[in-house]
Write an enzyme that holds these catalytic residues in place. Structure first.
Site, mmCIF file in Angstrom:
data_model
loop_
_atom_site.group_PDB
_atom_site.id
_atom_site.type_symbol
_atom_site.label_atom_id
_atom_site.label_comp_id
_atom_site.label_asym_id
_atom_site.label_seq_id
_atom_site.Cartn_x
_atom_site.Cartn_y
_atom_site.Cartn_z
ATOM 1 N N SER A 1 2.200 -6.677 5.890
ATOM 2 C CA SER A 1 3.092 -8.119 6.296
ATOM 3 C C SER A 1 3.968 -7.420 5.382
ATOM 4 O O SER A 1 4.577 -7.482 4.666
ATOM 5 C CB SER A 1 2.014 -8.372 5.950
ATOM 6 O OG SER A 1 2.694 -9.525 5.926
ATOM 7 N N TYR B 1 -2.666 -13.191 -0.558
ATOM 8 C CA TYR B 1 -2.872 -12.804 0.775
ATOM 9 C C TYR B 1 -1.434 -11.530 -0.002
ATOM 10 O O TYR B 1 -1.399 -10.623 0.372
ATOM 11 C CB TYR B 1 -2.359 -13.615 1.641
ATOM 12 C CG TYR B 1 -2.059 -12.660 3.525
ATOM 13 C CD1 TYR B 1 -2.814 -11.928 4.284
ATOM 14 C CD2 TYR B 1 -0.072 -12.232 3.638
ATOM 15 C CE1 TYR B 1 -2.548 -11.677 5.129
ATOM 16 C CE2 TYR B 1 -0.316 -11.890 4.891
ATOM 17 C CZ TYR B 1 -1.579 -11.483 5.251
ATOM 18 O OH TYR B 1 -1.298 -10.391 7.104
#
Length: 277
Positions: free
Chosen positions: A156, A169
């Site tokens: 990401s 995350y």
């Protein structure tokens, strides 16, 4: 150009919808048969709505409509024995393994210092350890094939930057980069390449859901679509609010194909310029 994966077999986790489905379909368009894995149920502590068996069945239908074979399994990437068995069954049925896409993932948010330990742990178990478990299940088959191969790990923009309210995350996605770099070194003698892709906000249920919309619009109880997309647009250099799953699939195809035969250990942003800002 067509047939870029002709005769090859690709494993895709998170294949029931979103980026995983887009990868499975794009690879099938280029001649690959598919081993598709998805948990097909909600994951605790996640704001990402769970996929369903019907979602996975639709991926199967789409791949077969392209004339390719697919073996689909409802498996949680946190469960190593089940994952090992699914990959082994898929390889036995389709005859080989050449490409691995570790795409399964979840999202949630919270202030890092106040986060519940279970929410933190679930994030790491799925988004980092699940990626490792996928590699662990797949790599023996790549080695047995003796033909090299390509492993594509979905990280990401949070794997390249520090983002607010998603410390768990961000930690997991940074961890995926470290895992990729170690595997790239370990597997290079076997001509197995390992790279990460770093999407910005993409039009999937991970981003496009009410809980995530509120995260991007702090202080707004029920954000409108316009408010949400304006907030997303502000994160990108190019004039786009949401990247499409097919954009991630196209980047994955490049890294999976022989066109990138000498590319390994690379972090590839597909981020509309997010990391430039």
């Amino acid at each position: 150009m067509s047939g870029r994966l002709e005769g090859k077999v690709a494993l895709v986790t998170g294949a029931a919808r979103g980026m995983g489905r887009a990868q499975a379909v794009r690879f099938a368009e280029e001649g690959a048969d598919i081993i598709a894995v998805d948990v097909c149920s909600p994951v605790e502590h996640a704001t990402t709505p769970g996929a369903s068996p019907e979602d996975l069945a639709e991926t199967v239908r789409l791949v077969r409509s392209l004339g390719r074979e697919i073996c689909a399994f409802e498996v949680d990437v946190r469960e190593q024995p089940s994952l090992d068995d699914a990959v082994s069954q898929g390889v036995a049925s389709l005859g080989r393994l050449d490409v691995v896409c570790a795409t399964a993932g979840i999202s949630s948010s919270g202030w890092t210092a106040k986060m519940d330990a279970d929410r933190w742990q679930t994030m790491l178990d799925v988004n980092l350890t699940g990626v490792w478990r996928t590699c662990k299940a797949a790599i023996p088959h790549l080695l047995d094939g003796g033909r090299g191969g390509s492993i594509v790990l979905i990280s990401s923009i949070a794997g390249l930057r520090g983002l607010v309210s998603v410390g768990h995350y961000t930690a997991a996605k940074h961890g995926v980069v470290g895992l990729m770099k170690s595997l790239a070194n370990e597997l290079a003698p076997h001509s197995i390449r390992v790279n990460t892709i770093h999407p910005a906000n993409t039009r999937t249920r991970m981003v496009d859901n009410p809980a995530t919309m509120r995260t991007f619009c702090p202080g707004v109880e029920n954000p409108t679509r316009e408010q949400f997309e304006t907030a997303l647009q502000s994160m990108h250099l190019l004039p786009v609010a949401l990247i499409e799953p097919e954009d991630i699939a196209n980047a994955s195809l490049f890294l999976a194909s022989d066109e990138s035969r000498y590319i390994t250990g690379v972090t590839l942003p597909v981020d509309a310029g997010h990391c430039v800002k």
